[in-house]
Design a protein around this motif. Sequence first.
Motif, short mmCIF file in Angstrom:
data_model
loop_
_atom_site.label_atom_id
_atom_site.label_comp_id
_atom_site.label_asym_id
_atom_site.label_seq_id
_atom_site.Cartn_x
_atom_site.Cartn_y
_atom_site.Cartn_z
N TRP A 275 -5.63 17.66 1.48
CA TRP A 275 -5.76 18.01 2.62
C TRP A 275 -5.69 19.73 2.75
O TRP A 275 -4.86 20.19 2.51
N ASN A 276 -7.15 19.99 3.29
CA ASN A 276 -7.41 21.38 2.92
C ASN A 276 -6.92 22.03 1.63
O ASN A 276 -7.59 21.60 0.47
N ARG A 277 -5.92 22.83 1.56
CA ARG A 277 -5.49 23.69 0.48
C ARG A 277 -4.25 22.72 -0.07
O ARG A 277 -3.60 23.26 -1.34
N ASN B 23 -7.06 32.72 -3.99
CA ASN B 23 -7.24 33.84 -5.20
C ASN B 23 -6.71 33.12 -6.48
O ASN B 23 -6.55 33.83 -7.31
N GLY B 24 -6.42 31.85 -6.48
CA GLY B 24 -6.36 30.98 -7.81
C GLY B 24 -4.89 30.94 -8.15
O GLY B 24 -4.44 30.07 -9.05
N ILE B 25 -3.91 31.36 -7.18
CA ILE B 25 -2.57 31.04 -7.25
C ILE B 25 -2.30 29.63 -6.76
O ILE B 25 -2.64 29.44 -5.59
N TYR C 122 -1.89 29.92 -12.38
CA TYR C 122 -2.68 31.17 -11.57
C TYR C 122 -4.15 30.98 -12.68
O TYR C 122 -3.90 30.96 -13.87
N ALA C 123 -4.98 30.73 -11.94
CA ALA C 123 -6.26 30.43 -12.53
C ALA C 123 -7.69 31.13 -11.68
O ALA C 123 -8.11 30.40 -11.03
N PRO C 124 -7.77 32.43 -11.68
CA PRO C 124 -8.43 33.04 -10.85
C PRO C 124 -10.06 32.78 -11.17
O PRO C 124 -10.63 32.35 -12.27
N THR C 125 -10.72 32.35 -10.21
CA THR C 125 -12.43 32.07 -10.32
C THR C 125 -13.10 32.99 -10.95
O THR C 125 -14.16 32.55 -11.76
#
Length: 713
Positions: A441-443, A488-490, A527-530
């Motif tokens: 649901w959303n994030r 932000n990937g966190i 953490y996996a930044p785009t």
Amino acid sequence: MPRIRRRTLAARALLVSCALPATPSFAQQAIQLDTVVVDGGTGGPAAGTGVGGGLTTDGYVGTAATVGTKTDTELRKVPQSISVVSRQALEDRGVQTLKEALNYTSGVRVGAFGFDPRFDAFYIRGFDVTYNGVYRDGLRELTGNFSIFKTEPYGLDGLSVLKGPSSAVYGSGSPGGLVDLLSKRPTDTPFREVQMQVGSYNRLQAAFDASGPLAGNENVLYRITGLARNADTDLASAPDDRAFIAPALTLRSEDRDTQLTILGEYSDFKTGGNASYVNENGQITGIESGDPAYGDFDQRQGRIGYAFEHRFNDSFTFRQNLRYAHIDADVKYTQIDALLRDEGLATRSAWRIVDKLDSFAVDNQGEARFETGPVEHLVLGGVEYNHVKVNDRIGFGPAPSLDLASLNYGQQLIEGPSDYYADATTRQSQTGIYLQDQAQWNRVVLTAGGRYDWVDTDVTDFISSDASSKDDDSAFSGRVGLTYLFDNGISPYVSYSTSFAPTVGRSLDGTAFKPTRGKQEEIGVKYAPTDLNLTLNAALFRIRQTNVLASDPVNPGFQIQRGEVESRGFEIEATTSLADGLNLTASYTYLDLTLLAGDNEGNTPSGIPAHQVALWADYTVGDGPLVGLGVGGGVRVIGKSYGDDTNSFENGSRAFVDAKLSYDFGGRFPQLEGAFAQINATNLLDEQDPTCASAYCYLDEGRKVIGTLRYRF
């Protein structure tokens, strides 16, 4: 018949664990004929990107996998810690064994028993997973006493490590976690390579790998991988010879909605039956216990199976993974029973263990994707069945004494035992049904699932009928986890998961042992930044295992179920592959392992350090006069650990240094496109201090240098 004579094969064969200290105890082995599941990975195009599978990688970095959920899910959404070792990482580090593949992974302890080429023994978060935590292509590799599948890394496209209890979808297993190995699969793009290796200990190896469309048909793909090696090791009585062949075939429909991949393997391994040195007065000596005159561990293994998938529509998919596997293990070895220094002799005995294993596993899965209002669901339901049959025979007899002055290894006739004192067949079946929902649901992602298993175990002892037994176990396991996905990937997460593993045998009064139970609380962040090919994972966890078997303090030789172990710790791991040619993996593990009840209550189990640090970096020059030159290196620091479970002495900390130098000829010489050379050194500084576990001491493997010449076309 008096109940006191009712010992299972597991209890009687504790004698064998004393004969081979480097081997995990038979009591541990016998309770591990149960089940689990997970999925593996694919490497980059240079390694041959396979069709299907369960792992997506970019260089060293894993981004999505089926491990942990059995669905193709971004790793940042899975509420448990997961590590990935890609095909590129395996090649850069020149990995030769499964243990070497795991050397730089957080939470994993390899080398607790020093150099032992017989088994890929390792721990995750302080718990042994050798017998019930190794998977191949989504199905567990079922094992016996010495019939444990050996892994040839050249046949892998990568591996995944799931940490913590995972019975909610995988069934019975270790509370430490599991490792899933992905076989090389057929590729859409034609791919061929030949490879030669030479190196330390008279090593000579040849290998090949070929894949692509069959006869130009894009919907019929093949792959065949093979290897042959002749090599010695640190131990005079332990060669490292093998032959390996693995064919694979993929058939798929024109619309690609239906796909069948058939996977096979046949391997023949030869090593030594005894990998230990004699201990005297609590200290390791330089005297090998084994003898090449009677010391071969011959294992032939084969498997055949398939991965089938049919997508009915965008909402519903059915999958079935199936495999039959067989192992013939014939283990011969001598052991030194006593050092008679005054007489200049070492008395010895000769042993033989013969294992035959047949196993069958099938996992049926239905996956549904749908929405309920603003909530997106990914629901997985399944039925899994596993069966394993193992016949185990053990015998021993006299062997001629060893001359301590001349050390006349290999110069005397050793006939081995003429009969077996133990002969038993274990049959175990497990049926499990499971259901899991990944609701977003959303994030916010909520992962919740449960599984119920029925396990039937039948031990037939052909020497003493009183030692035969039948046990039925059943258990429910569950997991619930919550993840929040920041832009932000966190991705912070929290989870609770459980595990169970059946035990074989009974107490002195005839009471059947209950399954061991494990439960874990874990909180972490991923953490996996785009905009950067990077993953960073950190986790705090606590695992508690109950119903662990412990020695009966009143009746020696028997066991009771009162043990309890707690594992608390912290892990952090970072992996990146950058466009400028830099690859990096770094990890740190802190582990506080305590025996809460049972034998040596309040102590720390031996061989498991509180601190581990690992760092590997690799850089390849992308342009200029040095284009194609690659340099890599790593250091693995193993902290102090106890040498016995009474915590009476410690193993000192140590550091192992690895190095790599490579050159891609095609970068500077286009006419040599596809030619590649590499040199790898493990334990470059030749660190070989003794390491002790359960009050027995071993030596680590010494320096090993291997040169590789490869041509891809």
